[in-house]
Design a protein around this motif. Structure first.
Motif, mmCIF file in Angstrom:
data_model
loop_
_atom_site.group_PDB
_atom_site.id
_atom_site.type_symbol
_atom_site.label_atom_id
_atom_site.label_comp_id
_atom_site.label_asym_id
_atom_site.label_seq_id
_atom_site.Cartn_x
_atom_site.Cartn_y
_atom_site.Cartn_z
ATOM 1 N N ASP A 172 -11.156 -2.368 -5.245
ATOM 2 C CA ASP A 172 -12.478 -2.985 -5.281
ATOM 3 C C ASP A 172 -13.181 -2.573 -6.570
ATOM 4 O O ASP A 172 -14.014 -3.271 -7.096
ATOM 5 C CB ASP A 172 -13.324 -2.494 -4.105
ATOM 6 C CG ASP A 172 -12.693 -2.863 -2.777
ATOM 7 O OD1 ASP A 172 -12.168 -3.973 -2.673
ATOM 8 O OD2 ASP A 172 -12.708 -2.014 -1.857
ATOM 9 N N LYS A 194 -9.107 0.792 7.903
ATOM 10 C CA LYS A 194 -10.414 0.899 7.275
ATOM 11 C C LYS A 194 -10.702 2.293 6.677
ATOM 12 O O LYS A 194 -11.857 2.659 6.634
ATOM 13 C CB LYS A 194 -11.540 0.464 8.233
ATOM 14 C CG LYS A 194 -11.456 -1.000 8.562
ATOM 15 C CD LYS A 194 -11.698 -1.829 7.356
ATOM 16 C CE LYS A 194 -11.036 -3.123 7.474
ATOM 17 N NZ LYS A 194 -11.434 -4.309 7.002
ATOM 18 N N ARG A 236 -10.278 -11.707 -1.803
ATOM 19 C CA ARG A 236 -9.271 -11.155 -0.914
ATOM 20 C C ARG A 236 -9.025 -12.170 0.186
ATOM 21 O O ARG A 236 -9.924 -12.959 0.477
ATOM 22 C CB ARG A 236 -9.769 -9.828 -0.325
ATOM 23 C CG ARG A 236 -9.824 -8.722 -1.352
ATOM 24 C CD ARG A 236 -10.096 -7.408 -0.661
ATOM 25 N NE ARG A 236 -10.276 -6.331 -1.631
ATOM 26 C CZ ARG A 236 -9.288 -5.580 -2.127
ATOM 27 N NH1 ARG A 236 -8.056 -5.802 -1.760
ATOM 28 N NH2 ARG A 236 -9.542 -4.621 -2.979
ATOM 29 N N PRO A 237 -7.907 -12.196 0.849
ATOM 30 C CA PRO A 237 -6.763 -11.315 0.626
ATOM 31 C C PRO A 237 -6.057 -11.598 -0.703
ATOM 32 O O PRO A 237 -5.969 -12.737 -1.119
ATOM 33 C CB PRO A 237 -5.852 -11.641 1.798
ATOM 34 C CG PRO A 237 -6.222 -13.001 2.211
ATOM 35 C CD PRO A 237 -7.670 -13.149 1.927
ATOM 36 N N ARG A 238 -5.596 -10.509 -1.294
ATOM 37 C CA ARG A 238 -4.931 -10.630 -2.587
ATOM 38 C C ARG A 238 -3.446 -10.361 -2.443
ATOM 39 O O ARG A 238 -2.999 -9.799 -1.451
ATOM 40 C CB ARG A 238 -5.465 -9.567 -3.544
ATOM 41 C CG ARG A 238 -6.801 -9.877 -4.141
ATOM 42 C CD ARG A 238 -7.141 -8.768 -5.112
ATOM 43 N NE ARG A 238 -8.568 -8.482 -5.073
ATOM 44 C CZ ARG A 238 -9.073 -7.330 -5.464
ATOM 45 N NH1 ARG A 238 -8.291 -6.361 -5.887
ATOM 46 N NH2 ARG A 238 -10.366 -7.136 -5.428
ATOM 47 N N SER A 239 -2.717 -10.696 -3.479
ATOM 48 C CA SER A 239 -1.327 -10.269 -3.560
ATOM 49 C C SER A 239 -0.996 -10.214 -5.035
ATOM 50 O O SER A 239 -1.846 -10.509 -5.878
ATOM 51 C CB SER A 239 -0.396 -11.262 -2.850
ATOM 52 O OG SER A 239 -0.240 -12.402 -3.661
ATOM 53 N N ASP A 265 1.800 -5.225 -2.223
ATOM 54 C CA ASP A 265 1.413 -6.250 -1.254
ATOM 55 C C ASP A 265 1.332 -5.657 0.149
ATOM 56 O O ASP A 265 0.413 -5.958 0.910
ATOM 57 C CB ASP A 265 2.398 -7.427 -1.300
ATOM 58 C CG ASP A 265 2.216 -8.248 -2.584
ATOM 59 O OD1 ASP A 265 1.212 -8.020 -3.281
ATOM 60 O OD2 ASP A 265 3.080 -9.098 -2.884
ATOM 61 N N ARG A 312 -4.176 -2.306 4.349
ATOM 62 C CA ARG A 312 -5.563 -1.929 4.141
ATOM 63 C C ARG A 312 -6.507 -2.718 5.064
ATOM 64 O O ARG A 312 -7.541 -2.206 5.465
ATOM 65 C CB ARG A 312 -5.909 -2.207 2.681
ATOM 66 C CG ARG A 312 -7.094 -1.442 2.232
ATOM 67 C CD ARG A 312 -8.072 -2.367 1.603
ATOM 68 N NE ARG A 312 -9.382 -1.781 1.572
ATOM 69 C CZ ARG A 312 -10.371 -2.328 0.920
ATOM 70 N NH1 ARG A 312 -10.157 -3.419 0.222
ATOM 71 N NH2 ARG A 312 -11.547 -1.783 0.965
ATOM 72 N N ASN A 313 -6.105 -3.897 5.432
ATOM 73 C CA ASN A 313 -6.943 -4.682 6.330
ATOM 74 C C ASN A 313 -6.932 -4.116 7.740
ATOM 75 O O ASN A 313 -7.771 -4.425 8.549
ATOM 76 C CB ASN A 313 -6.448 -6.137 6.385
ATOM 77 C CG ASN A 313 -6.566 -6.799 5.040
ATOM 78 O OD1 ASN A 313 -7.489 -6.491 4.285
ATOM 79 N ND2 ASN A 313 -5.631 -7.684 4.733
ATOM 80 N N ARG A 314 -5.887 -3.266 8.012
ATOM 81 C CA ARG A 314 -5.757 -2.774 9.375
ATOM 82 C C ARG A 314 -6.344 -1.393 9.511
ATOM 83 O O ARG A 314 -6.590 -0.917 10.597
ATOM 84 C CB ARG A 314 -4.292 -2.762 9.786
ATOM 85 C CG ARG A 314 -3.601 -4.063 9.433
ATOM 86 C CD ARG A 314 -2.173 -4.047 9.823
ATOM 87 N NE ARG A 314 -1.993 -3.940 11.270
ATOM 88 C CZ ARG A 314 -0.892 -4.284 11.873
ATOM 89 N NH1 ARG A 314 0.120 -4.754 11.194
ATOM 90 N NH2 ARG A 314 -0.784 -4.128 13.162
ATOM 91 N N LEU A 323 -1.859 -3.733 0.475
ATOM 92 C CA LEU A 323 -3.021 -4.615 0.616
ATOM 93 C C LEU A 323 -3.147 -5.122 2.050
ATOM 94 O O LEU A 323 -4.231 -5.189 2.623
ATOM 95 C CB LEU A 323 -2.900 -5.801 -0.347
ATOM 96 C CG LEU A 323 -3.226 -5.485 -1.807
ATOM 97 C CD1 LEU A 323 -2.837 -6.642 -2.710
ATOM 98 C CD2 LEU A 323 -4.695 -5.151 -1.964
ATOM 99 N N GLU A 324 -1.999 -5.442 2.648
ATOM 100 C CA GLU A 324 -1.985 -5.902 4.029
ATOM 101 C C GLU A 324 -2.419 -4.785 4.977
ATOM 102 O O GLU A 324 -3.234 -4.979 5.869
ATOM 103 C CB GLU A 324 -0.555 -6.313 4.365
ATOM 104 C CG GLU A 324 -0.403 -7.632 5.075
ATOM 105 C CD GLU A 324 1.067 -7.949 5.158
ATOM 106 O OE1 GLU A 324 1.680 -7.554 6.158
ATOM 107 O OE2 GLU A 324 1.611 -8.536 4.201
#
Lengths: 272, 287
Positions: free
Chosen positions: B228, B210, B250-253, B200, B206-208, B203-204
């Motif tokens: 993906d 790139k 997304r967002p996923r967990s 988790d 990863r949004n920050r 995943l978080e």
């Protein structure tokens, strides 16, 4: 006492008693430990004075203490101590520096290892004391000869442990460092050196006692001052008290050196 | 924009880059006809057999496969840690021969420098790329906040738990702002609960960041939750059996593990793997 027992029984808790017993046992052990040396000295005094043994060859501790006191008062002790310590420290420093440098070279560069390791492996098993005769031929009774012996003894131990340490550096650390763009120079100076440090320190600690062994050989080979030299002179004069005093001094110094080094090692490789 | 370049003092991990012309037309990673042969005591072993795949910019790809299928070898080769190999690997359009600072890697073991504090471990990369101690520490402190280890900035690795150590390792790999982040079973050595939390977190994260991510695992659940796209590899010799696009929202967990869409995807994966397992079994039986 009765109340005590009654309380314990009342609580019905065996653990309390067990803990108290363990505490008692520990205190007893500390007491026995503290008595160990005085008891031994007392026994020695009694045996030496009892007439069972020749008091000249086996003097009691009181005579040894007087000898040590005289040795110190005459100022000779200080001269002997500095002479011996000077030999050990310079020999150790030079031998250790050489050992670490060449250990890193042979550990890191296979070409250097192929060139030097076979030679070192042939020379290493020869006891340093066996070099005394040739050292006398080469250097006479000079300080260079003494230094040579101590350096020789220290070098091989430190070289081998450094060599092994460098080869045992965690490959994962090296790969991680590579991925972070660590240049060759930094890799050697930081990752390899510090990665091998735990091994190097073990080698250095062993070398501390080896430097004292070789000091004995060096001073017995003939010199003009030193703890072991004093022991030898006293032996020739049948001053057995002085001989034993010298032994005690040597033991204490090498014990202190080992302890100091252990403390130093703990600080240097604190992450272990 | 240069890899590892930082435009302002405050760390802005959320894409400072605007896509250049080359980025638009060429993938971040191109692997073509990669074969790797090891010399063993029993002769030559083909670890990886003509593997080809592309990873577009910003994609998160998971490579799954049984142990010994060569998935870690593929990853190490992209990292520049494995040589020699046949075929071609281009990262950001440039052939790979040695480790590069624009490619970061997280290993199964954290491999932290035990003599360095958390901060100095993370600052190591920027320091090696010529940043001042002050700049490197600023980068490290930002990343420490991101991975949630503020209280442990001055702690040494041996005082941290396995999960915390791995978070430091991830932060350390990100400190050089890599364009490509390679992860070799980074959560494989952690217990199940810690692993779920780490997934988790990733995943978080990863949004920050790139960065393009290639993540190797033997855990199908982990692959589907994170990726993906999933590449399924077979063992002996290592080959890519199938590619699956993971079109889960997304967002996923870890919560998606029980959703029907997820289960359908997992079934697809397992079918491919089971068929391959049977084939391999029959083959070894006949041989």
């Amino acid at each position: 006492m009765a109340l005590d027992e009654a309380l314990t029984a009342d609580q019905g808790d065996g653990r309390v008693r067990a803990r108290r017993d363990a505490g008692r046992l520990q205190r007893l052990n500390i007491l026995i430990g503290a008595l160990s040396v005085p008891a031994f000295v007392l026994l020695w005094e009694l045996v030496a004075r009892s007439g069972i043994v020749n008091i000249v060859l086996f003097p009691p501790p009181s005579v040894v203490a007087v000898a040590i006191f005289e040795w110190m008062r005459s100022g000779q002790f200080f001269l002997d101590l500095t002479a011996s310590l000077y030999r050990v420290t310079t020999g150790f420093t030079v031998g250790a520096a050489l050992g670490i440098f060449l250990g890193i070279m042979t550990g890191q560069f296979p070409v250097v290892s192929s060139l030097l390791s076979p030679l070192f492996h042939i020379l290493r098993p020869i006891p340093p004391i066996a070099f005394v005769p040739i050292v006398i031929l080469w250097f006479g009774l000079s300080e260079t000869g003494k230094l040579f012996l101590v350096v020789w003894g220290v070098f091989f131990t430190v070289w081998l442990s450094t060599h092994i340490g460098v080869q045992k550096v965690d490959r994962g650390l090296i790969r991680a460092a590579l991925m972070l763009g660590t240049p060759r120079r930094q890799m050697l100076q930081e990752i390899i050196m510090l990665g091998a440090l735990p091994y190097i320190v073990v080698g250095l600690r062993t070398a501390v006692s080896i430097s004292f062994y070789t000091l004995v050989a060096a001073e017995l080979a003939g010199t003009f001052a030193g703890i072991v030299y004093r022991i030898e002179i006293a032996q020739q004069n049948l001053q057995t008290g002085q001989v034993m005093g010298g032994l005690a001094a040597l033991g204490l110094i090498s014990f202190a050196a080992d302890r100091m080094f252990a403390a130093f090692a703990e600080r240097t490789v604190w992450w272990r | 924009m240069q890899p590892g370049h930082r435009s302002n003092a405050k760390l802005s991990l959320a894409i400072p880059q605007t896509a250049t012309a080359t980025e638009r037309c060429q993938p971040a990673i191109q692997v073509s006809n990669l074969s790797i042969v090891f010399d063993t005591h029993h002769g030559q072993l083909i670890a990886v057999d003509r593997v080809s795949f592309d990873v577009p910019h910003g994609e998160f790809v998971c490579i799954v496969g049984p142990s010994g299928c060569g998935k870690s070898t593929v990853l190490n080769t992209i990292a520049g840690l494995e040589e020699p190999f046949e075929g071609e690997i281009l990262v950001e359009g440039l052939p790979v021969h040695r480790p590069r600072p624009d490619v970061g890697m997280v290993f199964q073991q954290p491999h932290l420098f035990p003599w360095k504090s958390v901060r100095r471990n993370i600052a190591h990369g920027p320091r090696m790329l010529g940043k001042s101690a002050q700049q490197a520490n600023a980068i490290a402190d930002d990343l420490i906040a991101i991975v949630g280890l503020k209280r442990f900035a001055d702690a040494f690795p041996n005082t941290l738990s396995g999960g915390m150590q791995q978070r430091v390792a991830i932060a350390r790999a990100l400190a050089n702002q890599p364009r490509v982040l390679l992860m070799d079973e980074p959560f494989g050595a952690l217990d199940a609960q810690t692993r779920a939390v780490m997934q988790d977190n990733l995943l978080e994260l990863r949004n920050r960041i790139k960065a393009t991510i290639v993540f190797v695992t033997h855990d199908i659940d982990e692959a589907i939750v994170l990726a993906d796209r999933v590449l399924i590899m077979s063992a002996g010799p290592g080959r890519i059996l199938r590619q699956l696009n993971v079109e889960l929202p997304r967002p996923r967990s870890n919560a998606i593990l029980l959703e029907p869409a997820y289960l359908a995807l997992k079934k697809d994966c397992l079918d491919v793997i089971r068929a391959e397992g049977l084939r391999a079994f029959r083959q070894s039986d006949e041989a």
